[in-house]
Design a protein around this motif. Structure first.
Motif, PDB file in Angstrom:
ATOM      1  N   ILE A   1     -16.658  22.227  -1.131  1.00  0.00           N
ATOM      2  CA  ILE A   1     -16.752  21.791  -2.553  1.00  0.00           C
ATOM      3  C   ILE A   1     -16.755  23.291  -3.287  1.00  0.00           C
ATOM      4  O   ILE A   1     -17.680  24.092  -3.131  1.00  0.00           O
TER       5      ILE A   1
ATOM      6  N   THR B   1      -8.629  15.641   1.484  1.00  0.00           N
ATOM      7  CA  THR B   1      -9.691  15.229   2.483  1.00  0.00           C
ATOM      8  C   THR B   1      -9.084  14.429   3.741  1.00  0.00           C
ATOM      9  O   THR B   1      -9.506  14.618   4.837  1.00  0.00           O
TER      10      THR B   1
ATOM     11  N   TRP C   1     -18.261  15.707   7.305  1.00  0.00           N
ATOM     12  CA  TRP C   1     -18.950  16.277   5.995  1.00  0.00           C
ATOM     13  C   TRP C   1     -19.897  17.267   6.448  1.00  0.00           C
ATOM     14  O   TRP C   1     -20.230  18.274   5.612  1.00  0.00           O
ATOM     15  N   ASP C   2     -20.509  17.305   7.463  1.00  0.00           N
ATOM     16  CA  ASP C   2     -21.531  18.430   7.963  1.00  0.00           C
ATOM     17  C   ASP C   2     -20.654  19.802   8.147  1.00  0.00           C
ATOM     18  O   ASP C   2     -21.079  20.915   7.841  1.00  0.00           O
TER      19      ASP C   2
ATOM     20  N   ARG D   1     -24.387  12.841  -0.905  1.00  0.00           N
ATOM     21  CA  ARG D   1     -25.033  14.244  -0.616  1.00  0.00           C
ATOM     22  C   ARG D   1     -25.010  14.983  -2.076  1.00  0.00           C
ATOM     23  O   ARG D   1     -25.912  15.810  -2.151  1.00  0.00           O
ATOM     24  N   MET D   2     -23.983  14.775  -2.661  1.00  0.00           N
ATOM     25  CA  MET D   2     -23.835  15.415  -3.898  1.00  0.00           C
ATOM     26  C   MET D   2     -24.438  14.964  -5.180  1.00  0.00           C
ATOM     27  O   MET D   2     -24.443  15.418  -6.237  1.00  0.00           O
TER      28      MET D   2
ATOM     29  N   ILE E   1     -19.978  11.901   0.910  1.00  0.00           N
ATOM     30  CA  ILE E   1     -20.185  13.158   0.199  1.00  0.00           C
ATOM     31  C   ILE E   1     -20.608  12.978  -1.197  1.00  0.00           C
ATOM     32  O   ILE E   1     -21.311  13.905  -2.001  1.00  0.00           O
TER      33      ILE E   1
ATOM     34  N   TYR F   1     -12.797  19.831  -4.562  1.00  0.00           N
ATOM     35  CA  TYR F   1     -12.740  19.903  -3.162  1.00  0.00           C
ATOM     36  C   TYR F   1     -11.641  20.814  -2.573  1.00  0.00           C
ATOM     37  O   TYR F   1     -10.375  20.635  -3.054  1.00  0.00           O
TER      38      TYR F   1
ATOM     39  N   ASN G   1     -17.614  20.075   6.480  1.00  0.00           N
ATOM     40  CA  ASN G   1     -16.572  20.458   5.549  1.00  0.00           C
ATOM     41  C   ASN G   1     -17.362  20.331   4.077  1.00  0.00           C
ATOM     42  O   ASN G   1     -16.526  20.748   2.910  1.00  0.00           O
ATOM     43  N   GLN G   2     -18.531  20.051   3.905  1.00  0.00           N
ATOM     44  CA  GLN G   2     -19.246  19.970   2.724  1.00  0.00           C
ATOM     45  C   GLN G   2     -19.378  21.118   1.837  1.00  0.00           C
ATOM     46  O   GLN G   2     -19.200  21.349   0.756  1.00  0.00           O
ATOM     47  N   LYS G   3     -19.075  22.451   2.728  1.00  0.00           N
ATOM     48  CA  LYS G   3     -18.897  23.823   2.249  1.00  0.00           C
ATOM     49  C   LYS G   3     -17.563  24.037   1.382  1.00  0.00           C
ATOM     50  O   LYS G   3     -17.628  24.911   0.542  1.00  0.00           O
TER      51      LYS G   3
END
Length: 206
Positions: free
Chosen positions: A105, A32, A98-99, A134-135, A131, A28, A101-103
């Motif tokens: 990764i 976080t 996470w909507d 989601r992953m 997360i 990441y 910040n997920q980008k």
């Protein structure tokens, strides 16, 4: 990065290996908790009273000046004073976080990812769980907080990472460990190979 990609090809050709990863600043791109606090700063002015203390914690952690006990005490005020009051909306807040910040990764992780990867992170469970889901990562160890008190039930940091790794995966042998910090020296010591991550640069140091 070229040498790293050669290593990826070698590992895939060699068959199954156990890869273990730190999370923050490793796969990441960022810290976080820092990013989560920034998210709250934008939505809740009440958090501002904790910002100076949190900045102090962040820089002391970066300089490797904490023991496990000191880290627990340092975070106590924020978690017990602020987080517990936000618990009613925390689950939804984490999803929104996470909507956004997920980008962050890092793309290289997809190149080495395996179904049996294990993430060992100091990030707290209420942030990390979403997360990981989601992953599609099933194996992970995080810090854990009592939702009613804000107190740590488990701090996955420094030598505690090895303690909890041994507890949850007693038969696992680490072929490759990826991290961005010498705080993870205890995990390095039990791994066959160690890869040090600086931004998108990955260097084998063991």
């Amino acid at each position: 990065m070229i040498e790293f990609k050669k290593r990826i090809i070698y590992l895939k050709e060699a068959g199954a290996v156990m890869n273990v990863f730190d999370f923050d600043n490793t796969i990441y791109d960022g810290e976080t908790l820092v990013d989560f606090i920034v998210y709250y700063i934008k939505t809740d002015p009440k958090i501002w009273r904790y910002v100076p203390k949190l900045l102090y914690i962040y820089f002391k952690d970066t300089l490797h000046l904490f023991t496990v006990d000191e880290a627990i005490k340092a975070y106590a005020g924020f978690l017990e004073g602020y987080y517990v009051k936000k618990i009613a909306t925390a689950e939804e807040d984490v999803k929104k976080f996470w909507d956004i910040n997920q980008k962050k990764i890092k793309p290289w992780y997809d190149e080495v990812r395996q179904d049996d990867d294990i993430i060992v992170s100091g990030t707290t469970d209420f942030i990390l769980e979403e997360i990981m889901k989601r992953m599609g990562i099933k194996n992970y160890i995080s810090s854990s907080i009592d939702k009613t008190t804000g107190k740590f039930k488990r701090l996955c940091f420094l030598e505690n990472k090895v303690k909890f790794f041994r507890e949850y995966y007693p038969d696992a042998h680490i072929d490759n460990f990826y991290t961005d910090s010498m705080n993870d020296k205890p995990m390095m010591d039990i791994s066959d190979h160690v890869f040090f991550v600086t931004g998108d640069k990955i260097e084998q140091i063991k």
